[in-house]
Write an enzyme that holds these catalytic residues in place. Structure first.
Site, PDB file in Angstrom:
ATOM      1  N   GLY A 149      -3.161   0.705   1.151  1.00  0.00           N
ATOM      2  CA  GLY A 149      -2.024   0.493   2.028  1.00  0.00           C
ATOM      3  C   GLY A 149      -1.875   1.642   3.008  1.00  0.00           C
ATOM      4  N   CYS A 150      -1.065   1.420   4.037  1.00  0.00           N
ATOM      5  CA  CYS A 150      -0.914   2.433   5.084  1.00  0.00           C
ATOM      6  C   CYS A 150      -0.142   3.655   4.601  1.00  0.00           C
ATOM      7  CB  CYS A 150      -0.259   1.824   6.319  1.00  0.00           C
ATOM      8  SG  CYS A 150       1.189   0.802   5.983  1.00  0.00           S
ATOM      9  N   TYR A 151       1.014   3.442   3.989  1.00  0.00           N
ATOM     10  CA  TYR A 151       1.757   4.588   3.455  1.00  0.00           C
ATOM     11  C   TYR A 151       0.923   5.361   2.427  1.00  0.00           C
ATOM     12  CZ  TYR A 151       6.245   3.055   5.530  1.00  0.00           C
ATOM     13  OH  TYR A 151       7.268   2.709   6.384  1.00  0.00           O
TER      14      TYR A 151
END
Length: 339
Positions: A149-151
């Protein structure tokens, strides 16, 4: 040439994959697929700016994909990818999944956070968590990549050297992250710019965000002990870009310059990681439309906390760019190819 297919192109990550792969020197896009026959249409009718690509979006057909693709990128929603992955893997196609369906090693954790029953549990053990800089050797041999995921990408890359070197207190890690609106998907972004813009707000506060177990899982793997974090995400009134500020208690006093050297040694030879000099101020504009993760840090001597700032483009290093980086690793190409 690596023959590639994309399943799901109408979202931000699918469009970004098209942008990157269409210019990749070692790739031929051989198939574009939607989730149903209703999505069958010419690519230029969806994205006029890709009129140089004479491709049609077809209904998902595993047999066809197996015949014409070496690898498939899945840009599908959560709880949809795990319906598709088993058929592709069993047909001998390598898969890079951009959803969360195979990131969490314990299916019961996935089911609790995503509120859906996982129907392909036996394939979780076949997946490799695709944080390119930390799992390179496993990615080389993988059939199924769970793209991060990005976070989690900003946080794990920002924390990894400190966690591995053991000079921080793993208790009480606090993370404050800000994302451009594209991080919530195209439909949410359209609603935001229609109803809220300009606005800046927190969301999913007090331990509600689904990326928390992913971050805790990978930091626990790095440290060899259970890690619990406090994570608060925010939405910014920009389209793309992500910045995470991480606050960690130090076990002992260490100079900022010494920590920077530890980080540079840890990421030595990793093209897409930049460790900045002391007192350099980071911003998202420095990484937009690139696959770089830039990291800066400073010790707050008054509180003996290490403050880490990590920035990425959430659609590139936080999604499609890292997926292509993983493909490059899988097929023995330079990691920087096409990026």
């Amino acid at each position: 040439m690596v023959r590639t297919g994309i399943v799901g192109i109408t979202g931000y990550t699918g469009e970004e994959l098209l942008r990157i792969l269409s210019k990749h020197p070692n790739v031929k896009i051989t198939g574009l697929y939607g989730r149903s026959s209703s999505e069958k249409r010419h690519l230029k009718d969806i994205y006029p700016h890709f009129n140089c690509l004479d491709l049609r979006v077809e209904a998902l057909n595993v047999k066809q994909i197996a015949n014409i693709c070496d690898v498939v990128f899945l840009a599908l929603p959560h709880a949809v990818a795990f319906e598709v992955v088993p058929h592709l893997i069993d047909a001998g196609v390598k898969v890079i999944d951009l959803s969360a369906d195979f990131r969490l090693v314990r299916p019961e954790v996935y089911e609790r956070w995503y509120n859906v029953k996982h129907t392909a549990k036996e394939y979780i053990g076949k997946s490799v968590y695709g944080l390119s800089e930390l799992n390179t050797e496993k990615i080389k041999r993988a059939l199924l990549i769970a793209n991060p995921g990005c976070y989690p990408t900003t946080v794990i890359l920002g924390c990894a050297p400190a966690v591995k070197n053991g000079f921080i207190d793993l208790r009480g890690i606090v993370i404050d992250s800000k994302s451009g609106i594209s991080g919530s998907g195209r439909k949410s972004a359209q609603a935001y710019f229609k109803d809220e813009h300009p606005n800046f707000r927190a969301y999913k506060v007090a331990g509600e965000h689904r990326h928390i177990p992913e971050i805790e899982q990978e930091l626990s793997v790095l440290s060899g002990e259970d890690v619990t974090i406090s994570f608060t995400p925010h939405i910014m009134s920009v389209e793309r870009g992500m910045l995470s500020t991480i606050y960690i208690n130090m076990k002992k006093q260490i100079a900022t310059s010494a920590i920077i050297e530890k980080y540079r040694k840890f990421y030595s030879g990793r093209h897409f990681i930049k460790i900045l000099d002391e007192n350099v101020i980071l911003g998202i504009k420095d990484v937009l439309n690139t696959n770089y993760c830039e990291i800066s840090m400073k010790v707050d001597e008054r509180t003996n906390k290490l403050i880490i700032v990590s920035v990425i483009d959430n659609l590139v290093k936080g999604a499609s760019g890292q997926a292509v980086q993983n493909m490059n690793i899988m097929f023995g190409l330079p990691e920087t190819a096409g990026l």
